[in-house]
Design an enzyme around this catalytic site. Structure first.
Site, mmCIF file in Angstrom:
data_model
loop_
_atom_site.group_PDB
_atom_site.id
_atom_site.type_symbol
_atom_site.label_atom_id
_atom_site.label_comp_id
_atom_site.label_asym_id
_atom_site.label_seq_id
_atom_site.Cartn_x
_atom_site.Cartn_y
_atom_site.Cartn_z
ATOM 1 N N PRO A 191 -45.443 61.342 6.097
ATOM 2 C CG PRO A 191 -46.051 59.452 5.008
ATOM 3 C CD PRO A 191 -45.843 60.577 5.287
ATOM 4 C CB CYS A 192 -44.779 61.360 12.206
ATOM 5 S SG CYS A 192 -46.672 60.240 12.638
ATOM 6 C CD GLN A 193 -46.256 56.067 9.431
ATOM 7 O OE1 GLN A 193 -45.394 57.334 9.273
ATOM 8 N NE2 GLN A 193 -47.472 55.400 9.522
ATOM 9 C CG PHE B 160 -39.324 62.077 10.760
ATOM 10 C CD1 PHE B 160 -37.924 61.655 10.696
ATOM 11 C CD2 PHE B 160 -40.487 62.391 10.099
ATOM 12 C CE1 PHE B 160 -37.141 61.614 8.798
ATOM 13 C CE2 PHE B 160 -39.972 62.591 9.000
ATOM 14 C CZ PHE B 160 -38.889 62.233 8.008
#
Length: 223
Positions: free
Chosen positions: A73-75, A77
């Site tokens: 998951p990128c949220q 960063f």
């Protein structure tokens, strides 16, 4: 080649890799909609669900994993979010990914096989977090006790690191240069065990794998 896809979504890796004849051993996805898509398109490939439960996954399956691929998951960063990075449980899944990788390698070694290859992607924001999440991730993959610090305190858009057991390369790539009608910049990281490079040759080094040509440089107006 057989691979395990983590945080699979609707499975971009399989769409990209099926032309090579590579085989997905299993997926790991928890959201209902992408899980339904996976079940529809790949009914014979199991979805293992929650990646944090990897210690319960069968060893006979892990022994077959040649490549561990995923975009955690990128949220946590993203510059569009609160950027709590590894302090966010979603961002911390990048370190769970590292632990899973070493679990796979322990099983493979017990079965007389070399370590697996890593392919990982995330948003460019992971390169600029205050807690050096990217340095922690690379250290985790390479099995180091301390985070790797970037030169002059900043991670560049591309780089290469070499250790006793692994070589790691990363690069920010934009989808618009690879046949996709969308500007989508992502960090791609490849980690290769040294013993595989020694057997396959230098062309298998991450520095070579990520030497991809981009074209149509610049910022043309939309049309």
């Amino acid at each position: 080649m057989k691979y395990l896809s983590i945080c699979s979504g609707i499975e971009a890796a399989t769409v990209a890799w099926h032309v090579f004849g590579w085989e997905p051993i299993a997926f790991s996805e928890i959201d209902k909609f992408p899980s339904a898509v996976l079940d529809h398109h790949y009914p014979d490939t199991p979805n293992l669900g929650d990646m944090t439960a990897y210690s319960e996954w069968p060893e006979e399956m892990l022994a077959e994993v040649d490549i561990l691929v995923g975009g955690t998951p990128c949220q946590a960063f993203s510059v569009a979010g609160k950027r709590q990075s590894l302090g966010d449980e979603r961002g911390n899944l990048s370190l769970v990914f590292c632990n899973l990788y070493h679990r796979i390698n322990d099983v493979r070694r017990a079965n007389g096989r070399p370590p697996a290859i890593v392919v990982w992607e995330n948003v460019p924001g992971v390169l600029s977090t205050k807690d050096n999440a990217f340095g922690c991730f690379i250290a985790g993959i390479m099995g180091l006790d301390e985070a790797i610090e970037p030169e002059k305190g900043k991670w560049h858009k591309a780089g290469f690191l070499s250790g006793e057991a692994f070589r790691v390369g990363y690069r920010v790539l934009d989808a618009q240069y690879f046949g996709v009608a969308q500007r989508r910049r992502r960090v791609f990281l490849v980690a290769m065990p040294r013993e595989l490079i020694e057997s396959l040759g230098e062309r298998s080094c991450p520095s070579e794998i990520l030497s991809l040509r981009e074209s149509v440089l610049g910022d043309p107006p939309s049309r």
